[in-house]
Design a protein around this motif. Structure first.
Motif, short mmCIF file in Angstrom:
data_model
loop_
_atom_site.label_atom_id
_atom_site.label_comp_id
_atom_site.label_asym_id
_atom_site.label_seq_id
_atom_site.Cartn_x
_atom_site.Cartn_y
_atom_site.Cartn_z
N ILE A 224 0.66 -1.43 -0.23
CA ILE A 224 0.02 0.00 0.35
C ILE A 224 0.72 1.04 -0.37
O ILE A 224 0.52 2.35 -0.59
N SER B 55 -5.88 -3.19 -4.39
CA SER B 55 -5.02 -2.54 -2.64
C SER B 55 -5.19 -1.19 -3.86
O SER B 55 -4.35 -0.23 -3.00
N ARG B 56 -4.77 -0.98 -4.43
CA ARG B 56 -4.93 -0.03 -5.73
C ARG B 56 -5.78 1.40 -5.40
O ARG B 56 -5.76 1.94 -5.68
N LYS C 181 2.86 7.09 -4.72
CA LYS C 181 3.41 7.21 -5.99
C LYS C 181 1.83 8.24 -6.76
O LYS C 181 1.82 9.41 -7.06
N ILE C 182 1.25 8.19 -5.98
CA ILE C 182 -0.69 9.13 -5.93
C ILE C 182 -0.02 10.47 -5.72
O ILE C 182 -0.70 10.79 -6.04
N SER D 223 3.62 2.24 -1.22
CA SER D 223 4.61 2.37 -1.88
C SER D 223 3.35 3.61 -3.74
O SER D 223 4.25 3.83 -4.24
N GLN D 224 1.81 2.52 -3.28
CA GLN D 224 1.36 3.38 -3.98
C GLN D 224 0.71 4.67 -3.93
O GLN D 224 0.52 5.79 -4.15
N ALA E 102 -5.36 2.22 -1.63
CA ALA E 102 -4.08 3.19 -1.79
C ALA E 102 -4.66 4.47 -1.74
O ALA E 102 -4.38 5.55 -0.86
N ALA E 103 -5.62 5.01 -3.03
CA ALA E 103 -6.01 5.96 -3.20
C ALA E 103 -6.76 6.84 -2.40
O ALA E 103 -6.94 7.64 -2.12
#
Length: 242
Positions: free
Chosen positions: A12, A161-162, A18-19, A14-15, A165-166
């Motif tokens: 989570i 998971s994406r 990035k976001i 690392s995403q 993360a969002a």
């Protein structure tokens, strides 16, 4: 905003980094590999210094009776550093229904983590998510052999998971909730049904046997791992599989 993401190299974290960076924030990942140890305290003060928000995505290395001590120590360490640094927002990721399954050591540990956060003086947000789609293979591996996979019919509402993360990134960049936001996948399955869908997609010929005593989620009663009132994520399980 400057946001320190503790556990920023994980699934989570690392995403999330990035976001947040794509949205223009200064998101800085921290982990043991960058010299930050939430148990010993090494590097923690430096990691949170100057941060507007701290996102704690570290996790216990075990799911057993040792996990409460991990969350007690790590939260005490991080919250003390955040308070000293004047951090205005502290975010953690937790689990939908976490306080309703005291039979599970890990769920008790995550409930403890929430309680430590809410009892502190730093403004906070808790994002509670349902079970990650990425964990389905691990769940099946606990109770499988060469011919069968044994799973209970526990209702589950898997989320990608994406999408988790969002949601975490959105909350971290906003004002503290001083409360909880629940997020969940768009569909509810029984765990055994989800196992059959997963094996079929992979071309795995093993048989899923419905066993109410199999695996960690056997002790879960009712639909505590789902939440019809949660913010629903867009990714469907079969689309994620594809």
């Amino acid at each position: 905003m400057k946001i320190a993401v503790i556990g920023g190299s994980g699934l989570i974290g690392s995403q999330v980094v990035k976001i947040l960076k794509a949205a223009g924030h200064e998101a800085v990942p921290h982990s043991k590999s960058t010299g930050v140890d939430v148990i010993s305290g090494q590097g923690v003060d430096q990691a949170v210094a100057g941060a507007d928000a701290v996102v704690n995505l570290t996790n216990s290395p075990t799911f057993d009776e040792a996990s409460p001590q991990f969350f007690q120590t790590s939260m005490d360490t991080l919250l003390a550093a955040a308070q000293k640094a004047g951090v205005g927002h502290f975010v953690i990721l937790s689990i939908v229904g976490v306080d309703q399954v005291p039979e599970l050591d890990y769920y008790r540990a995550k409930t403890l983590q929430e309680n430590i956060l809410t009892a502190g003086s730093v403004p906070y947000s808790i994002v509670r998510a349902t079970q990650f789609m990425e964990f389905m293979d691990a769940v099946m591996s606990w109770t499988s052999d060469s011919d069968t996979v044994r799973l209970p019919a526990t209702p589950i509402q898997p989320i990608a998971s994406r999408d988790v993360a969002a949601a975490v990134a959105e909350v971290a960049a906003g004002a503290p909730l001083n409360g909880i936001r629940n997020i969940a996948g768009p569909e509810v399955f029984s765990l055994d049904e989800l196992g059959r869908i997963t094996l079929s997609h992979k071309g795995d010929n093993r048989t899923v046997v419905t066993d109410p005593t199999a695996g960690m989620f056997a002790v879960v009663k009712g639909d505590v791992l789902t939440d019809k009132n949660a913010q629903l994520a867009p990714t469907h399980y079969t689309d994620w599989l594809s």
